[in-house]
Design a protein around this motif. Sequence first.
Motif, PDB file in Angstrom:
ATOM      1  N   VAL A  30       2.348   2.080  -0.937  1.00  0.00           N
ATOM      2  CA  VAL A  30       3.569   2.065  -1.737  1.00  0.00           C
ATOM      3  C   VAL A  30       3.815   0.632  -2.200  1.00  0.00           C
ATOM      4  CG1 VAL A  30       4.588   4.122  -0.686  1.00  0.00           C
ATOM      5  CG2 VAL A  30       5.060   1.885   0.323  1.00  0.00           C
ATOM      6  N   VAL A  36       4.264   5.019  -5.358  1.00  0.00           N
ATOM      7  CA  VAL A  36       2.963   5.209  -4.717  1.00  0.00           C
ATOM      8  C   VAL A  36       1.869   4.779  -5.692  1.00  0.00           C
ATOM      9  CG1 VAL A  36       1.378   6.881  -3.674  1.00  0.00           C
ATOM     10  CG2 VAL A  36       3.852   7.111  -3.327  1.00  0.00           C
ATOM     11  N   VAL A  64       9.247   7.980  -4.663  1.00  0.00           N
ATOM     12  CA  VAL A  64       8.554   8.616  -3.538  1.00  0.00           C
ATOM     13  C   VAL A  64       9.316   9.882  -3.160  1.00  0.00           C
ATOM     14  CG1 VAL A  64       7.726   8.336  -1.171  1.00  0.00           C
ATOM     15  CG2 VAL A  64       7.839   6.340  -2.683  1.00  0.00           C
TER      16      VAL A  64
END
Length: 193
Positions: A30, A36, A64
């Motif tokens: 991340v 990501v 995310v």
Amino acid sequence: MAGEPQATVVAVSSSPGHTFGKPGRDVIRVLAGLGVEGDAHCGATVKHRSRVARDPTQPNLRQVHLIHAELHDELREAGFEVGPGELGENLTTRGLDLLALPTGTVLRVGAQAVLRVTGLRNPCAQIDGFQRGLLAAVLGRDDSGALVRKAGVMAVVVASGEIRPGDTVLADPPPPPHEPLRPGLIHAVMRAA
């Protein structure tokens, strides 16, 4: 607290394309302020196609997607076959009630990664294209009759790091008063960032 079960990452998933499900990975990275690495939803501005169509300059508060494995268990009991990543999540966790977290909760995942929870995932009709009847199964009603969205939470990345299955997840709620999670853009998170 001593004796409490530890929350962990069960699976990590990502997809470079705008696919409904995301294949499992051994590790994901991340990136602070982006999401990501290599995922279609990575970026400082919105990447979800419906939001891009409305305003591509909006900040990306959905970097995310996290789902609790307990939802998969519940869906299996209801007759659905759903595994990690199949509902589009990047992180599948166990042992943490994601839906009960207040807006702005900081999640420390593994050795370095830090996420801030921005809101609930609002499940869309595409979910029924994956398995018929699944949309109704990820929606419910609480004791007062209010709609409950069970399809996970969205977060932004505060600190970069690698995340693997087996990593611990520590939740640090913001100071009270707590604001419950809601679907959509949560402006309080932008003020807290």
